[in-house]
Design a protein around this motif. Sequence first.
Motif, mmCIF file in Angstrom:
data_model
loop_
_atom_site.group_PDB
_atom_site.id
_atom_site.type_symbol
_atom_site.label_atom_id
_atom_site.label_comp_id
_atom_site.label_asym_id
_atom_site.label_seq_id
_atom_site.Cartn_x
_atom_site.Cartn_y
_atom_site.Cartn_z
ATOM 1 N N THR A 15 0.828 -1.212 0.000
ATOM 2 C CA THR A 15 0.000 0.000 0.000
ATOM 3 C C THR A 15 0.862 1.261 0.000
ATOM 4 N N LYS A 48 -4.020 -4.839 -7.480
ATOM 5 C CA LYS A 48 -4.897 -3.882 -6.789
ATOM 6 C C LYS A 48 -4.351 -2.460 -6.827
ATOM 7 N N LYS A 296 -7.497 -0.737 3.299
ATOM 8 C CA LYS A 296 -8.819 -0.524 2.682
ATOM 9 C C LYS A 296 -8.851 0.816 1.949
ATOM 10 N N ARG A 297 -8.286 1.838 2.600
ATOM 11 C CA ARG A 297 -8.305 3.191 2.026
ATOM 12 C C ARG A 297 -7.519 3.246 0.708
ATOM 13 N N PHE A 299 -6.448 0.669 -1.311
ATOM 14 C CA PHE A 299 -6.990 -0.199 -2.362
ATOM 15 C C PHE A 299 -8.273 0.372 -2.954
ATOM 16 N N THR A 300 -9.104 0.980 -2.113
ATOM 17 C CA THR A 300 -10.353 1.583 -2.603
ATOM 18 C C THR A 300 -10.056 2.745 -3.549
ATOM 19 N N GLU A 301 -9.088 3.580 -3.167
ATOM 20 C CA GLU A 301 -8.740 4.724 -4.007
ATOM 21 C C GLU A 301 -8.086 4.270 -5.304
ATOM 22 N N LYS A 303 -8.680 1.497 -6.852
ATOM 23 C CA LYS A 303 -9.773 0.954 -7.687
ATOM 24 C C LYS A 303 -10.556 2.092 -8.346
ATOM 25 N N ARG A 304 -10.770 3.172 -7.583
ATOM 26 C CA ARG A 304 -11.498 4.323 -8.130
ATOM 27 C C ARG A 304 -10.728 4.944 -9.295
#
Length: 443
Positions: A15, A48, A296-297, A299-301, A303-304
């Motif tokens: 990350t 990811k 989580k933060r 990987f979510t960003e 993906k966005r």
Amino acid sequence: MKERFSIVIAGGGSTYTPEIILMLLDNLDKLPLRAIKLYDNDEERQNKVAKACEILVKEKDSSIDFIATTDPETAYTDVDFCLAHIRVGQLPMRELDEKIPLKYGVVGQETCGPGGIAYGMRSIAGVLENIEYMEKYSPNCWMLNYSNPAAIVAEACRRIKPNARVINICDMPIGMEHNTAEILGFKSRKEMDIRYFGLNHFGWWTSIKDKEGNEHIHRLIGHQLKYGNCAVNDDPSKYSDNSWQETARKVKDLVQIDPTMTPSSYLQYYLYPDDMVAHSDPNYTRANQVIDGREKRVFTECKRIEEKGTAKDTSLEIGIHAEFIVDLATALAYNTHERMLLIVENNGAIENFPADAMVEIPCIVGKDGYEALSIGKIPTFQKGLMEQQVAVEKLVVDAWQEGSYNKLWQALTLSKIVPSANVAKKILDDFIEVNKGYWPELK
């Protein structure tokens, strides 16, 4: 026109990788790049972040080649620098490193004490494997290794790969120096000339001078005796979570033991292990916080960004911790003679300390590597703590090389964090069970 360099990031699925790439892209004037490669043996995890990283690179400079791969030959062919931050076993194993010791009332932490020993036993093979890939495919490459636990990894490199082009470094002092600069009113840590000695995650600052040569260490110690490493009017929002603010406050207790120098915050685990255990939740440790928060933060960003096809308005930020990587690579590439804290073989730099100990001290870095600065003699208290910890680190590498159960039991028993040989044995036996496939078989 300056030469353009090729970089591979080993541990591409971390990350921290997007932050490192943002730092590299923000410093292309200092360190021009022709290629950025991500390498990881976990393709699913690397994917990811990989597409988002590619978008970051292309939007900044489309002439930079970007590759994400699980093939060592592709990764390591034609590279000038390897930035290595691998985590063998990933966060699920970190969680066990932290929770198993806590079962027995012992500090559970990823690099300190039993957790660091377990992690070190996993990390050695992974780092050595990457050095071998580098030497095979790009023998003139420099590896800037900040894979944890850095002290154990550095000792293994010293013994097993003594001639490798590897420089071991850690970002922790950089973070603390940013904090120090803020407390003392400097615009940047680069306005300070520091003197420091110790081991990785186990050291002390003895001097902080401005560029005119004025000493500020006593001002810092005075502040720390009142507030720790927190600012006078500390803003809790600057900390990613509450545990970092607690760590900053705890420096107040650490500095009282010897108010002539300022300690690394990691010494809280060695000098106040009872307090650390009392404030730990054995069912929800730092690994859980990282999984539920940072991982989580990020990987979510990522993906966005991948879905949008652009990094515009991204919440990803340049990692302050990553700046030392650019500084080190620039010093090696352009012979800048930058002064940096590195983890190096002592060889007399600390006069009253073993020559073959891997110590963390200021060094001058140029195109041929580094030259350690002389530290002189260190006081009895710090020397005694360091000798004990160096012996632990050496015994861990002995255990890994020899497949020795007893050497690892000795390492755990000798750790200042572990109360007895009985407790050490219980922790070791639990670790052996969960580390099958990661550790050498111990006899």
